[in-house]
Design a protein around this motif. Structure first.
Motif, PDB file in Angstrom:
ATOM      1  N   GLY A 156      71.644  -4.311  13.034  1.00 23.34           N
ATOM      2  CA  GLY A 156      70.507  -5.524  13.435  1.00 23.34           C
ATOM      3  C   GLY A 156      71.132  -6.411  14.252  1.00 23.34           C
ATOM      4  N   ILE A 157      72.273  -6.728  14.062  1.00 25.23           N
ATOM      5  CA  ILE A 157      73.046  -7.821  14.687  1.00 25.23           C
ATOM      6  C   ILE A 157      73.226  -7.430  16.259  1.00 25.23           C
ATOM      7  CG2 ILE A 157      74.833  -9.482  14.978  1.00 25.23           C
ATOM      8  CD1 ILE A 157      74.783  -9.542  11.736  1.00 25.23           C
ATOM      9  N   GLU A 158      74.080  -6.431  16.243  1.00 26.98           N
ATOM     10  CA  GLU A 158      74.440  -5.901  17.474  1.00 26.98           C
ATOM     11  C   GLU A 158      73.364  -5.206  18.461  1.00 26.98           C
ATOM     12  OE1 GLU A 158      77.237  -6.776  18.804  1.00 26.98           O
ATOM     13  OE2 GLU A 158      78.054  -7.664  16.927  1.00 26.98           O
ATOM     14  N   ARG A 159      72.016  -4.839  18.006  1.00 25.50           N
ATOM     15  CA  ARG A 159      71.085  -4.132  18.521  1.00 25.50           C
ATOM     16  C   ARG A 159      71.481  -2.682  18.739  1.00 25.50           C
ATOM     17  NH1 ARG A 159      66.854  -7.390  20.093  1.00 25.50           N
ATOM     18  NH2 ARG A 159      67.024  -9.419  19.143  1.00 25.50           N
ATOM     19  N   ARG A 160      72.097  -2.062  17.912  1.00 25.35           N
ATOM     20  CA  ARG A 160      72.570  -0.398  18.494  1.00 25.35           C
ATOM     21  C   ARG A 160      72.692   0.485  17.103  1.00 25.35           C
ATOM     22  NH1 ARG A 160      77.936   0.015  16.704  1.00 25.35           N
ATOM     23  NH2 ARG A 160      79.262  -1.690  16.690  1.00 25.35           N
ATOM     24  N   THR A 161      72.749   1.617  17.283  1.00 22.63           N
ATOM     25  CA  THR A 161      72.679   2.667  16.113  1.00 22.63           C
ATOM     26  C   THR A 161      74.305   2.651  15.575  1.00 22.63           C
ATOM     27  OG1 THR A 161      70.874   3.856  17.010  1.00 22.63           O
ATOM     28  CG2 THR A 161      72.477   5.131  15.602  1.00 22.63           C
ATOM     29  N   VAL A 162      74.512   2.613  14.555  1.00 17.24           N
ATOM     30  CA  VAL A 162      75.936   2.705  14.123  1.00 17.24           C
ATOM     31  C   VAL A 162      76.107   4.020  13.203  1.00 17.24           C
ATOM     32  CG1 VAL A 162      77.593   1.391  12.429  1.00 17.24           C
ATOM     33  CG2 VAL A 162      75.774   0.005  13.719  1.00 17.24           C
ATOM     34  N   ASP A 163      77.367   4.649  13.603  1.00 14.71           N
ATOM     35  CA  ASP A 163      77.768   5.750  12.940  1.00 14.71           C
ATOM     36  C   ASP A 163      78.515   5.481  11.851  1.00 14.71           C
ATOM     37  OD1 ASP A 163      76.833   7.570  14.909  1.00 14.71           O
ATOM     38  OD2 ASP A 163      78.534   7.193  16.178  1.00 14.71           O
ATOM     39  N   LEU A 164      78.265   6.132  10.739  1.00 13.62           N
ATOM     40  CA  LEU A 164      79.182   5.944   9.498  1.00 13.62           C
ATOM     41  C   LEU A 164      80.078   7.314   9.496  1.00 13.62           C
ATOM     42  CD1 LEU A 164      76.521   4.975   6.999  1.00 13.62           C
ATOM     43  CD2 LEU A 164      78.300   3.665   7.775  1.00 13.62           C
ATOM     44  N   PRO A 165      81.258   7.150   8.657  1.00 15.75           N
ATOM     45  CA  PRO A 165      81.851   5.894   8.033  1.00 15.75           C
ATOM     46  C   PRO A 165      82.129   4.945   9.113  1.00 15.75           C
ATOM     47  CG  PRO A 165      83.225   7.951   7.879  1.00 15.75           C
ATOM     48  CD  PRO A 165      82.192   8.493   8.517  1.00 15.75           C
ATOM     49  N   LEU A 166      82.158   3.650   8.652  1.00 12.97           N
ATOM     50  CA  LEU A 166      82.623   2.622   9.488  1.00 12.97           C
ATOM     51  C   LEU A 166      84.288   2.699   9.471  1.00 12.97           C
ATOM     52  CD1 LEU A 166      80.688  -0.714   8.623  1.00 12.97           C
ATOM     53  CD2 LEU A 166      80.577   0.493  10.691  1.00 12.97           C
ATOM     54  N   PRO A 167      84.737   2.700  10.623  1.00 11.35           N
ATOM     55  CA  PRO A 167      86.259   2.627  10.665  1.00 11.35           C
ATOM     56  C   PRO A 167      86.993   1.396  10.356  1.00 11.35           C
ATOM     57  CG  PRO A 167      85.489   2.736  12.945  1.00 11.35           C
ATOM     58  CD  PRO A 167      84.372   2.868  12.029  1.00 11.35           C
ATOM     59  N   ALA A 168      87.920   1.476   9.874  1.00  7.40           N
ATOM     60  CA  ALA A 168      88.826   0.009   9.389  1.00  7.40           C
ATOM     61  C   ALA A 168      88.923  -0.869  10.375  1.00  7.40           C
ATOM     62  CB  ALA A 168      90.067   0.287   8.627  1.00  7.40           C
ATOM     63  N   ASP A 169      89.143  -0.421  11.900  1.00 12.80           N
ATOM     64  CA  ASP A 169      89.236  -1.154  12.812  1.00 12.80           C
ATOM     65  C   ASP A 169      88.018  -1.624  13.422  1.00 12.80           C
ATOM     66  OD1 ASP A 169      88.347   0.992  14.159  1.00 12.80           O
ATOM     67  OD2 ASP A 169      89.917   1.159  15.244  1.00 12.80           O
ATOM     68  N   ASP A 170      86.627  -1.406  13.079  1.00 20.84           N
ATOM     69  CA  ASP A 170      85.647  -1.967  13.305  1.00 20.84           C
ATOM     70  C   ASP A 170      85.678  -3.619  13.011  1.00 20.84           C
ATOM     71  OD1 ASP A 170      82.363  -1.048  13.679  1.00 20.84           O
ATOM     72  OD2 ASP A 170      82.721  -3.250  12.982  1.00 20.84           O
ATOM     73  N   PRO A 171      85.380  -4.467  13.961  1.00 20.44           N
ATOM     74  CA  PRO A 171      85.295  -5.970  13.240  1.00 20.44           C
ATOM     75  C   PRO A 171      84.736  -6.203  12.120  1.00 20.44           C
ATOM     76  CG  PRO A 171      84.811  -5.587  15.721  1.00 20.44           C
ATOM     77  CD  PRO A 171      84.787  -4.239  14.937  1.00 20.44           C
ATOM     78  N   TYR A 172      83.256  -5.717  12.034  1.00 25.45           N
ATOM     79  CA  TYR A 172      82.641  -5.991  10.928  1.00 25.45           C
ATOM     80  C   TYR A 172      83.282  -5.358   9.381  1.00 25.45           C
ATOM     81  CZ  TYR A 172      79.152  -7.788  13.700  1.00 25.45           C
ATOM     82  OH  TYR A 172      78.125  -8.429  14.528  1.00 25.45           O
ATOM     83  N   TYR A 173      84.314  -4.653   9.695  1.00 22.10           N
ATOM     84  CA  TYR A 173      85.158  -4.184   8.358  1.00 22.10           C
ATOM     85  C   TYR A 173      85.784  -5.427   7.485  1.00 22.10           C
ATOM     86  CZ  TYR A 173      88.900  -2.432   5.490  1.00 22.10           C
ATOM     87  OH  TYR A 173      89.843  -2.055   4.646  1.00 22.10           O
TER      88      TYR A 173
END
Ligand SMILES: NC(=O)c1ccc[n+]([C@@H]2O[C@H](COP(=O)([O-])OP(=O)(O)OC[C@H]3O[C@@H](n4cnc5c(N)ncnc54)[C@H](O)[C@@H]3O)[C@@H](O)[C@H]2O)c1
Length: 387
Positions: free
Chosen positions: A335-352
């Protein structure tokens, strides 16, 4: 006899206290702790709590008491610190939802449990409901065929004053809006019943609460291999009609309970009456469900007491709590970045990391009030899902 402490003695603490009191042969509440001066001590007037002791600092409580298990029922932004402190003191933990606002904090909590050989359970009391357990049994049976579509309605209604409580309505202390704090129940149920999606997209808004930074409405689409799930997270929904509707190739089932099994005529259009055999088989499986001894919080508390006694994994552990946070995080990122997000979220994702959401999430409105307490009883949502 297991010795129990309650940390945070506000709104939901009463539900935990009631839950433990259902198991008088197994446990006793010996300590209560709340940072608000006098709030924990005020509870000692309750006839069932007269032999407990009250504290205003968790450090004092952990140092003075020999506890087996604590319930943590404080605002979301405090969960990680308090949970880790208890685990390091050798105490098992049942922490309220949401586990913590970030995956980094969830992983620190899971690591603290493992390093100290302690049990960590995260509240997901709706798994301990007859209607939800029945729906899961039916889905697990495969009788509806491959799932094609789910509609998940985490639909609540909260007035403006709800966000005037000091810790609600900011990304910093509430950790998020209704997606994190209300829909976490239905997101956990979706993961439990349908498994994890491979990608998520969403839109967030604040439609009706001008005194709050956080979203009061989000609509997310979860993508599975072929199936889609729509998840509406709302606190602007008059009537609070919460529901999970799952369409399979052979039938649809839902909570609230309803079964329909369509079949097609030679032209592909539905035939009147559908497939009564399939519908009857599903109804029979649902009717065979044995009622749980305790539903909701008492059901989960009963399981956690068993886990503490037997040193086994609780039905809902830290990894389960983390999975729900991962899905919430993905909905926020999308919602914030206006994009489709793949799971799992990696630990180097800033939102982690803790803090990224606070830094990047939109402030829909500024929080305008911060009262220490709100008068009046809290109500429970439809079909006993509460927040
Ligand atoms: N499972 C559910 O259905 C459900 C329902 C309601 C609330 N909750 C969750 O329970 C938690 C608490 O919600 P609530 O409605 O009871 O809030 P509340 O504000 O009524 O109570 C929280 C209490 O924690 C105390 N507190 C804050 N920081 C503390 C600290 N560091 N140490 C000790 N005490 C501290 C506050 O003084 C307050 O009395 C939240 O995570 C919320 O999401 C879960």
């Amino acid at each position: 006899m297991l010795k129990i402490g309650i940390i945070g003695t506000g709104g939901i603490a009463a539900t935990h206290i009631d839950g433990y009191l259902r198991f008088p042969q197994e446990c006793e509440i010996v300590a209560l702790c709340d940072v608000a001066p006098g709030r924990a001590a005020a509870l000692l007037a309750e006839p069932s709590l007269t032999s407990a002791r009250a504290y205003e600092r968790i450090e004092d409580m952990l140092a003075a008491e020999d506890l087996d298990l604590v319930s943590i029922a404080t605002p979301p932004s405090t969960h990680a610190e308090l949970t880790i402190a208890a685990l390091r003191a050798g105490v098992d933990v049942l922490v309220e939802k949401p586990m913590a606002p970030s995956l980094e904090e969830c992983d620190a909590m899971i690591a603290a449990a493992a390093e100290n050989g302690r049990i960590l359970s995260v509240v997901a009391q709706n798994r301990f409901r007859d209607d939800m357990a029945t729906l899961k049994t039916v889905l697990d049976s495969g009788l509806i065929g491959p799932v094609s579509h789910a509609q998940v309605s985490s639909a609540w209604w909260r007035g403006t004053a709800y966000y005037d409580l000091w810790w609600r309505g900011t990304w910093e202390s509430e950790g998020g809006g209704c997606t994190l704090n209300h829909a976490i129940h239905h997101l956990d149920l979706t993961l439990w019943m349908l498994g994890a999606p491979r990608a998520v997209t969403s839109v967030l808004t604040n439609a009706a609460h001008e005194n709050s930074e956080v979203e009061d409405l989000s609509v997310a689409v979860l993508q599975y291999d072929r199936a889609l799930a729509e998840v509406t997270s709302s606190v602007v929904h008059h009537g609070e009609e919460q529901a999970i509707v799952v369409q399979g190739r052979h039938a649809r089932v839902s909570q609230p309970w309803k079964v329909v099994a369509d079949t097609a005529g030679p032209n592909g259009f539905p035939l009147p009456g559908g497939d009564p055999g399939r519908a009857a088989e599903i109804e029979a499986l649902a009717a065979a469900h044995s009622p749980l001894e305790h539903e909701g919080h008492p059901g989960q508390i009963g399981d956690v007491l068993g886990a503490v006694r037997e040193r086994r994994r609780p039905v809902v552990d830290g990894a389960d709590g983390r999975r729900a946070i991962e899905l919430v995080t993905a909905i926020y990122v999308a919602g914030i970045e206006r994009r489709t997000v793949d799971l799992p979220l990696p630990a180097d994702d800033p939102y982690y990391r803790a803090g990224t959401l606070v830094a990047r999430a939109p402030h829909f409105f500024e929080k305008t009030a911060a009262v220490a307490d709100l008068p009046g009883a809290i109500t429970v949502g439809s079909s006993a899902v509460d927040d």
